[in-house]
Design an enzyme around this catalytic site. Sequence first.
Site, PDB file in Angstrom:
ATOM      1  N   ASP A  84      -0.190  44.339   5.952  1.00  0.00           N
ATOM      2  CA  ASP A  84      -0.148  43.504   4.743  1.00  0.00           C
ATOM      3  C   ASP A  84      -0.361  44.358   3.500  1.00  0.00           C
ATOM      4  OD1 ASP A  84       0.263  41.202   3.307  1.00  0.00           O
ATOM      5  OD2 ASP A  84      -1.777  40.416   3.556  1.00  0.00           O
ATOM      6  N   VAL A 135     -13.564  34.363   1.122  1.00  0.00           N
ATOM      7  CA  VAL A 135     -13.978  34.486  -0.280  1.00  0.00           C
ATOM      8  C   VAL A 135     -14.718  35.808  -0.402  1.00  0.00           C
ATOM      9  CG1 VAL A 135     -15.332  33.428  -2.135  1.00  0.00           C
ATOM     10  CG2 VAL A 135     -14.253  31.983  -0.404  1.00  0.00           C
ATOM     11  N   ALA A 181      -6.480  33.880   1.755  1.00  0.00           N
ATOM     12  CA  ALA A 181      -6.280  33.026   2.922  1.00  0.00           C
ATOM     13  C   ALA A 181      -7.432  33.164   3.906  1.00  0.00           C
ATOM     14  CB  ALA A 181      -4.971  33.412   3.593  1.00  0.00           C
ATOM     15  N   LYS A 203     -17.162  39.992   2.007  1.00  0.00           N
ATOM     16  CA  LYS A 203     -16.069  39.061   2.321  1.00  0.00           C
ATOM     17  C   LYS A 203     -16.554  38.088   3.376  1.00  0.00           C
ATOM     18  CE  LYS A 203     -11.262  39.135   3.960  1.00  0.00           C
ATOM     19  NZ  LYS A 203     -10.104  40.023   4.131  1.00  0.00           N
TER      20      LYS A 203
HETATM   21  N1  LIG Z   1     -14.315  46.208  -1.502  1.00  0.00           N
HETATM   22  C1  LIG Z   1     -13.893  45.478  -2.541  1.00  0.00           C
HETATM   23  N2  LIG Z   1     -14.223  45.823  -3.810  1.00  0.00           N
HETATM   24  C2  LIG Z   1     -13.792  45.083  -4.868  1.00  0.00           C
HETATM   25  N3  LIG Z   1     -13.022  43.992  -4.761  1.00  0.00           N
HETATM   26  C3  LIG Z   1     -12.643  43.606  -3.523  1.00  0.00           C
HETATM   27  C4  LIG Z   1     -13.059  44.318  -2.357  1.00  0.00           C
HETATM   28  N4  LIG Z   1     -12.533  43.712  -1.270  1.00  0.00           N
HETATM   29  C5  LIG Z   1     -11.818  42.681  -1.741  1.00  0.00           C
HETATM   30  N5  LIG Z   1     -11.889  42.596  -3.098  1.00  0.00           N
HETATM   31  C6  LIG Z   1     -11.239  41.592  -3.974  1.00  0.00           C
HETATM   32  O1  LIG Z   1     -11.088  40.372  -3.270  1.00  0.00           O
HETATM   33  C7  LIG Z   1      -9.697  40.043  -3.130  1.00  0.00           C
HETATM   34  C8  LIG Z   1      -9.474  39.341  -1.824  1.00  0.00           C
HETATM   35  O2  LIG Z   1      -9.881  40.206  -0.754  1.00  0.00           O
HETATM   36  P1  LIG Z   1      -9.062  40.252   0.602  1.00  0.00           P
HETATM   37  O3  LIG Z   1      -7.628  40.590   0.261  1.00  0.00           O
HETATM   38  O4  LIG Z   1      -9.756  41.141   1.558  1.00  0.00           O
HETATM   39  O5  LIG Z   1      -9.170  38.726   1.059  1.00  0.00           O
HETATM   40  P2  LIG Z   1      -8.088  37.814   1.780  1.00  0.00           P
HETATM   41  O6  LIG Z   1      -8.748  36.487   1.991  1.00  0.00           O
HETATM   42  O7  LIG Z   1      -7.599  38.507   3.000  1.00  0.00           O
HETATM   43  O8  LIG Z   1      -6.947  37.747   0.692  1.00  0.00           O
HETATM   44  P3  LIG Z   1      -5.375  37.450   0.894  1.00  0.00           P
HETATM   45  O9  LIG Z   1      -5.232  36.204   1.662  1.00  0.00           O
HETATM   46  O10 LIG Z   1      -4.885  37.316  -0.544  1.00  0.00           O
HETATM   47  O11 LIG Z   1      -4.772  38.659   1.568  1.00  0.00           O
HETATM   48  C9  LIG Z   1      -8.958  41.381  -3.304  1.00  0.00           C
HETATM   49  O12 LIG Z   1      -7.630  41.230  -3.781  1.00  0.00           O
HETATM   50  C10 LIG Z   1      -9.834  42.065  -4.333  1.00  0.00           C
HETATM   51  O13 LIG Z   1      -9.524  41.606  -5.638  1.00  0.00           O
END
Ligand SMILES: Nc1ncnc2c1ncn2[C@@H]1O[C@H](COP(=O)(O)OP(=O)(O)OP(=O)(O)O)[C@@H](O)[C@H]1O
Length: 322
Positions: free
Chosen positions: A131, A17, A14, A33
């Site tokens: 979360d 990327v 959400a 991220k």
């Molecule tokens: N430091 C990292 N090392 C390896 N993979 C990572 C790392 N950080 C994030 N990821 C991968 O990216 C995915 C998404 O990251 P993150 O949960 O921070 O994003 P988000 O946009 O907040 O996701 P969501 O909305 O699903 O909570 C994680 O589930 C993981 O698979």
Amino acid sequence: MEHYERIEKIGEGASGVVYKARDRRTGATVAIKRLRGGGGDDEQLSEDLVREARCLEACRGHPCLVELRAAHRDAAAGAFLVMDYVGPSLAQVMRERGAGRPVPEAEARRLMRQLLDGAAAMHEAGVLHRDLKPDNVLVDGHGNLKICDFGMSRFAAKTPYTSPVVTLWYRAPELLLGSRDYDAGVDTWALGCIMAELLAGAPLLPGRSEMDQLNRAFDTVGADDMTEWPCFDRLPRAGSPLCRKSRPPSRLREMFPALSTAGFDVLSGLLACRPDRRLTAADALRRPWFTEAESSADQPRNACGARFSERVGGVAADAIVV
Ligand SMILES: Nc1ncnc2c1ncn2[C@@H]1O[C@H](COP(=O)(O)OP(=O)(O)OP(=O)(O)O)[C@@H](O)[C@H]1O
């Protein structure tokens, strides 16, 4: 962004990327991220970046929490966080093991020790994750866990928080009942759900709506305890018919008949419906399941053994630029 060579996209959620990348200066593999812009709402984007970065920064140096290296905001690249690259999520690893394949108790204890250790340090630093779920736990190449995704995190405060937080299946009863002055117990309830999921090989409470979720939680751990909580009547949804339905006390023991008494003590403590009776992460680590176990087998594998407040591996992180 010129310092980083993008390797591949590894996740999308959400808030943004996530890419696997190489830091051209050090050769280190990192995860970047990139936060999603809120429809050109620059201020919101900066606020989101600062909030996530500050929470991550407060938690730096713990082996069970993902390590922030830098946070940047610029016109060309947008807002992004640079973290140590860890590995796949626990959710992915469990899916690959196959649904319904439980993790043996000793291994579940090793993993829970790491998650609780990370959560205890995070809470000690004043951060609520809000979360916790298997998608937000990463598994490194040695099978060690690190909590990630601080996108919903906040510093603990006296002011009311927003609701809803926490992905539905891991959401604590007080959140489902509309509480806005909850505490770190929302994280430990989620850790209880994760522990149950490890031991059963399937999610404990896969609800389809908030009310279905609450009904499942009450059916599993009982509701009497919650309705006797002195703060119960102040909860916005205390009047829900679900709270008045009569139910048996708790089915948790019959759902985990093979779990040792000490293991069940931790599971039922994390899944105490009433927040003031729920184990804190630090208390859970002091229960016999952990203290009487061969703790060397539970230590992070091949880790440098760094404690909170020291820098893991001695890597000098970039300045946090926001
Ligand atoms: N430091 C990292 N090392 C390896 N993979 C990572 C790392 N950080 C994030 N990821 C991968 O990216 C995915 C998404 O990251 P993150 O949960 O921070 O994003 P988000 O946009 O907040 O996701 P969501 O909305 O699903 O909570 C994680 O589930 C993981 O698979």
